[in-house]
Design a protein around this motif. Structure first.
Motif, PDB file in Angstrom:
ATOM      1  N   LEU A  85       0.472  -1.241   0.137  1.00  0.00           N
ATOM      2  CA  LEU A  85       0.440  -0.334  -0.138  1.00  0.00           C
ATOM      3  C   LEU A  85       1.345   1.557   0.017  1.00  0.00           C
ATOM      4  O   LEU A  85       1.885   1.738   0.940  1.00  0.00           O
ATOM      5  CB  LEU A  85      -0.780   0.232   0.959  1.00  0.00           C
ATOM      6  CG  LEU A  85      -2.332   0.752   1.631  1.00  0.00           C
ATOM      7  CD1 LEU A  85      -3.001   0.882   0.501  1.00  0.00           C
ATOM      8  CD2 LEU A  85      -2.210   1.229   3.079  1.00  0.00           C
ATOM      9  N   VAL A  86       0.987   1.749  -1.126  1.00  0.00           N
ATOM     10  CA  VAL A  86       1.194   3.811  -1.150  1.00  0.00           C
ATOM     11  C   VAL A  86       0.257   4.248   0.157  1.00  0.00           C
ATOM     12  O   VAL A  86      -0.557   4.629  -0.206  1.00  0.00           O
ATOM     13  CB  VAL A  86       1.684   4.026  -2.497  1.00  0.00           C
ATOM     14  CG1 VAL A  86       1.674   4.729  -2.407  1.00  0.00           C
ATOM     15  CG2 VAL A  86       1.794   2.596  -3.751  1.00  0.00           C
ATOM     16  N   ALA A  87       0.596   4.873   0.833  1.00  0.00           N
ATOM     17  CA  ALA A  87       0.337   5.688   2.311  1.00  0.00           C
ATOM     18  C   ALA A  87       1.004   6.769   2.245  1.00  0.00           C
ATOM     19  O   ALA A  87       2.493   7.470   2.621  1.00  0.00           O
ATOM     20  CB  ALA A  87       0.328   4.935   3.590  1.00  0.00           C
ATOM     21  N   PHE A  88      -0.422   7.479   2.530  1.00  0.00           N
ATOM     22  CA  PHE A  88       0.068   8.891   3.169  1.00  0.00           C
ATOM     23  C   PHE A  88       0.163   9.323   4.443  1.00  0.00           C
ATOM     24  O   PHE A  88       0.615  10.289   4.735  1.00  0.00           O
ATOM     25  CB  PHE A  88      -0.302  10.055   1.767  1.00  0.00           C
ATOM     26  CG  PHE A  88       0.542  11.231   1.913  1.00  0.00           C
ATOM     27  CD1 PHE A  88       1.138  11.723   2.366  1.00  0.00           C
ATOM     28  CD2 PHE A  88       0.576  10.999   0.183  1.00  0.00           C
ATOM     29  CE1 PHE A  88       1.604  13.125   1.855  1.00  0.00           C
ATOM     30  CE2 PHE A  88       1.878  13.065  -0.128  1.00  0.00           C
ATOM     31  CZ  PHE A  88       2.235  13.768   0.979  1.00  0.00           C
ATOM     32  N   GLY A  89      -1.267   9.801   4.502  1.00  0.00           N
ATOM     33  CA  GLY A  89      -2.154  10.479   5.658  1.00  0.00           C
ATOM     34  C   GLY A  89      -2.670   9.066   6.767  1.00  0.00           C
ATOM     35  O   GLY A  89      -1.996   8.250   6.094  1.00  0.00           O
ATOM     36  N   PRO A  90      -2.650  10.099   8.329  1.00  0.00           N
ATOM     37  CA  PRO A  90      -2.696   8.714   9.370  1.00  0.00           C
ATOM     38  C   PRO A  90      -3.797   7.676   8.934  1.00  0.00           C
ATOM     39  O   PRO A  90      -3.578   5.706   9.214  1.00  0.00           O
ATOM     40  CB  PRO A  90      -3.040   9.445  10.543  1.00  0.00           C
ATOM     41  CG  PRO A  90      -3.875  10.961   9.049  1.00  0.00           C
ATOM     42  CD  PRO A  90      -2.888  10.621   8.373  1.00  0.00           C
ATOM     43  N   ASN A  91      -5.038   7.989   8.333  1.00  0.00           N
ATOM     44  CA  ASN A  91      -5.791   6.309   7.730  1.00  0.00           C
ATOM     45  C   ASN A  91      -5.095   5.261   6.691  1.00  0.00           C
ATOM     46  O   ASN A  91      -6.067   4.420   6.676  1.00  0.00           O
ATOM     47  CB  ASN A  91      -6.908   6.978   7.469  1.00  0.00           C
ATOM     48  CG  ASN A  91      -7.590   7.501   8.416  1.00  0.00           C
ATOM     49  OD1 ASN A  91      -7.945   7.820   9.626  1.00  0.00           O
ATOM     50  ND2 ASN A  91      -8.834   8.808   7.735  1.00  0.00           N
ATOM     51  N   SER A  92      -4.670   5.618   5.886  1.00  0.00           N
ATOM     52  CA  SER A  92      -3.826   5.152   5.278  1.00  0.00           C
ATOM     53  C   SER A  92      -2.610   3.694   5.802  1.00  0.00           C
ATOM     54  O   SER A  92      -2.099   2.806   5.452  1.00  0.00           O
ATOM     55  CB  SER A  92      -3.758   5.900   4.052  1.00  0.00           C
ATOM     56  OG  SER A  92      -4.189   6.202   3.375  1.00  0.00           O
ATOM     57  N   LEU A  93      -1.942   5.177   6.013  1.00  0.00           N
ATOM     58  CA  LEU A  93      -1.255   4.215   7.299  1.00  0.00           C
ATOM     59  C   LEU A  93      -1.527   3.278   8.172  1.00  0.00           C
ATOM     60  O   LEU A  93      -0.566   2.129   8.334  1.00  0.00           O
ATOM     61  CB  LEU A  93      -0.280   5.703   7.895  1.00  0.00           C
ATOM     62  CG  LEU A  93       0.532   6.646   7.045  1.00  0.00           C
ATOM     63  CD1 LEU A  93       0.978   7.354   7.923  1.00  0.00           C
ATOM     64  CD2 LEU A  93       1.776   5.604   6.656  1.00  0.00           C
ATOM     65  N   ALA A  94      -2.250   4.020   8.849  1.00  0.00           N
ATOM     66  CA  ALA A  94      -2.654   2.725   9.874  1.00  0.00           C
ATOM     67  C   ALA A  94      -3.607   1.410   9.321  1.00  0.00           C
ATOM     68  O   ALA A  94      -3.132   0.312   9.206  1.00  0.00           O
ATOM     69  CB  ALA A  94      -4.015   2.695  10.606  1.00  0.00           C
ATOM     70  N   LEU A  95      -4.498   1.666   8.221  1.00  0.00           N
ATOM     71  CA  LEU A  95      -4.785   0.213   7.272  1.00  0.00           C
ATOM     72  C   LEU A  95      -3.563  -0.510   6.614  1.00  0.00           C
ATOM     73  O   LEU A  95      -3.732  -1.800   6.696  1.00  0.00           O
ATOM     74  CB  LEU A  95      -5.552   1.239   5.890  1.00  0.00           C
ATOM     75  CG  LEU A  95      -5.793   0.099   4.388  1.00  0.00           C
ATOM     76  CD1 LEU A  95      -6.832  -1.520   5.309  1.00  0.00           C
ATOM     77  CD2 LEU A  95      -6.346   0.916   3.276  1.00  0.00           C
ATOM     78  N   GLY A  96      -2.574  -0.140   6.223  1.00  0.00           N
ATOM     79  CA  GLY A  96      -1.377  -0.839   5.604  1.00  0.00           C
ATOM     80  C   GLY A  96      -0.949  -1.512   7.356  1.00  0.00           C
ATOM     81  O   GLY A  96      -0.805  -2.509   6.960  1.00  0.00           O
ATOM     82  N   GLY A  97      -1.315  -1.027   8.334  1.00  0.00           N
ATOM     83  CA  GLY A  97      -0.111  -1.557   9.195  1.00  0.00           C
ATOM     84  C   GLY A  97      -1.358  -2.715   9.459  1.00  0.00           C
ATOM     85  O   GLY A  97      -0.792  -4.058   9.977  1.00  0.00           O
ATOM     86  N   ARG A  98      -2.452  -2.962   9.545  1.00  0.00           N
ATOM     87  CA  ARG A  98      -3.684  -3.730  10.166  1.00  0.00           C
ATOM     88  C   ARG A  98      -3.721  -4.574   8.895  1.00  0.00           C
ATOM     89  O   ARG A  98      -4.730  -5.790   8.733  1.00  0.00           O
ATOM     90  CB  ARG A  98      -4.595  -3.182  10.200  1.00  0.00           C
ATOM     91  CG  ARG A  98      -5.328  -2.159   9.639  1.00  0.00           C
ATOM     92  CD  ARG A  98      -6.873  -2.145   9.977  1.00  0.00           C
ATOM     93  NE  ARG A  98      -7.589  -1.015   9.319  1.00  0.00           N
ATOM     94  CZ  ARG A  98      -7.483  -0.020   9.409  1.00  0.00           C
ATOM     95  NH1 ARG A  98      -7.590   0.676   9.911  1.00  0.00           N
ATOM     96  NH2 ARG A  98      -8.506   0.845   8.094  1.00  0.00           N
ATOM     97  N   ALA A  99      -3.714  -4.319   7.129  1.00  0.00           N
ATOM     98  CA  ALA A  99      -4.211  -5.198   6.227  1.00  0.00           C
ATOM     99  C   ALA A  99      -3.154  -5.113   5.427  1.00  0.00           C
ATOM    100  O   ALA A  99      -3.454  -6.336   4.343  1.00  0.00           O
ATOM    101  CB  ALA A  99      -5.654  -4.623   5.934  1.00  0.00           C
ATOM    102  N   TYR A 100      -1.931  -4.164   5.101  1.00  0.00           N
ATOM    103  CA  TYR A 100      -1.134  -4.490   3.964  1.00  0.00           C
ATOM    104  C   TYR A 100       0.220  -6.027   4.992  1.00  0.00           C
ATOM    105  O   TYR A 100       0.431  -5.802   5.830  1.00  0.00           O
ATOM    106  CB  TYR A 100      -0.784  -3.893   3.024  1.00  0.00           C
ATOM    107  CG  TYR A 100      -1.934  -3.191   2.948  1.00  0.00           C
ATOM    108  CD1 TYR A 100      -2.186  -3.245   1.331  1.00  0.00           C
ATOM    109  CD2 TYR A 100      -3.481  -2.865   2.906  1.00  0.00           C
ATOM    110  CE1 TYR A 100      -3.009  -3.273   0.523  1.00  0.00           C
ATOM    111  CE2 TYR A 100      -4.703  -2.624   2.152  1.00  0.00           C
ATOM    112  CZ  TYR A 100      -4.529  -2.266   0.824  1.00  0.00           C
ATOM    113  OH  TYR A 100      -5.427  -2.245  -0.067  1.00  0.00           O
TER     114      TYR A 100
END
Length: 375
Positions: free
Chosen positions: A194-209
């Motif tokens: 996951l290419v992540a930028f904001g806090p919501n995307s970063l958290a998603l990366g941690g839990r699902a990618y």
């Protein structure tokens, strides 16, 4: 340290001791050629017009011992599926990761089939990397904007399909699909990025990618904050945070390149990001928004007429350089090859699991990689 999911074991003592298994497929990869699995590069950096250059770049990368080739997607001559297949045919050891394609530009079955094909074609060297995309561009194309909920749901759907599940009557964030299935005999462990930028995307990366790719020109503080967000989200989801690889995307532009090229790869690249999503860059790095306003109001910036890193002249780039504070351009590896190598190591010391040496081809990176590998 992230587990570099889906990649190969490394023999070099410079690699930080990561066990990188191949899952059910087994390995037919020449792992001995990979000296630096923690280092990657983007193929066809910037506004490349000749996709065939990818082949030489991949050959150079394997010769240097790099670990991963990243494929970005532009809707011109950088279509990710085609480039992925070319990279697979041209390599025997590189991990191949899209960073990124978008889930809403292909049917889920097409994307799932693409990833499975690449997974088997490369004997496990492929990572399907997704991203949110640029919202104004999607608006112009008539595509729906991508949400965090969609990216989370899509990851779940991909994994279910790769493990042979038949999905009936799916109705969720990514849309409604009466029937989704690849092959009931499939049981594939394919990493997701996951290419992540904001806090919501970063958290998603941690839990699902499995991999999280950060953005270029992140300050040291931003890098550390982003890594912490990813790792903490993984822990909250009951995952081992060390199984999630966080990639620093780090502009690496040595003094051995000529000045116009360095301007394009530093000033031009940052300025292009500010054109596309400057507010997010400024907010994430906690920079002064007044500088961004002055940048946007500048007559030269307004008169470029396209992506600054692609179309701006050297004279325009020199002018734009005067609009950007030194601290905005500082998060980059610049100077001699030895100084660049030290800066890359510094990203690992700050908490990144791995580093994409961004904006340069392997041939341009060669003296830096040689310095990095020198004790």
């Amino acid at each position: 340290m992230g587990a570099f999911a889906g990649t190969l074991s490394a023999s070099s003592s410079s690699v930080r001791g990561v066990d990188r298994g191949w899952g059910r497929l087994g390995s037919m990869v020449d792992a001995a050629t990979v000296r630096f699995p923690e280092l990657g590069f983007y193929t066809l950096a910037g506004g490349a017009q000749d996709p065939r250059a990818l082949i030489d770049e991949c050959h150079d990368a394997e010769r240097l011992g790099l670990g991963t080739v990243f494929i970005s997607e532009r809707f011109n001559v950088k279509e990710a599926v085609t480039l992925s297949g070319a990279a697979a045919a041209a390599t025997s050891s590189l991990q191949i990761m899209t960073a990124a394609t978008n889930h809403n530009t292909r049917h889920p079955i097409v994307t799932a089939s693409y990833a499975t094909t690449m997974h088997r074609l490369t004997r496990g060297r492929f990572v399907l990397g997704l991203g949110r995309g640029i919202a104004p561009l999607f608006d112009a194309y008539g595509l729906p904007r991508i949400t965090t909920a969609q990216m989370e749901e899509f990851a779940d759907v991909m994994r279910r399909l790769w493990h042979g599940e038949t999905i009936l009557g799916h109705d969720g964030a990514i849309g409604s699909y009466p029937f989704l299935r690849l092959d009931p005999t499939f049981d594939e462990d394919i990493p997701l990025g996951l290419v992540a930028f904001g806090p919501n995307s970063l958290a998603l990366g941690g839990r699902a990618y499995d991999h999280v790719v950060l953005h270029t020109f992140f300050t040291d503080e931003t890098l550390q904050r982003c890594v912490a967000t990813v790792k903490q989200a993984a822990e909250r989801a009951g995952r081992d945070p060390d199984t999630v690889t966080v990639w620093s995307c780090y502009a690496t532009v040595g003094d051995h390149l000529d000045q116009p090229t360095r301007l394009k790869k530093t000033v031009g690249r940052l300025a292009t990001y500010l054109q596309a999503y400057g507010d997010l860059m400024v907010e994430t790095n906690r920079w002064d928004p007044a500088v961004l306003s002055a940048f946007r109001a500048d007559e030269v910036v307004q008169g470029v007429g396209g992506a600054i890193d692609v179309v701006a002249s050297t004279e325009q780039l020199e002018h734009i350089a005067g609009l950007l504070p030194d601290e905005w351009l500082a998060p980059a590896a610049t100077g001699t090859a030895e100084q660049c190598a030290a800066s890359v190591r510094g990203q690992l010391d700050l908490g990144a699991d791995a580093v994409i040496m961004h904006g340069a081809s392997p041939a341009e990176l060669e003296p830096i990689v040689e310095a990095y590998g020198t004790p």
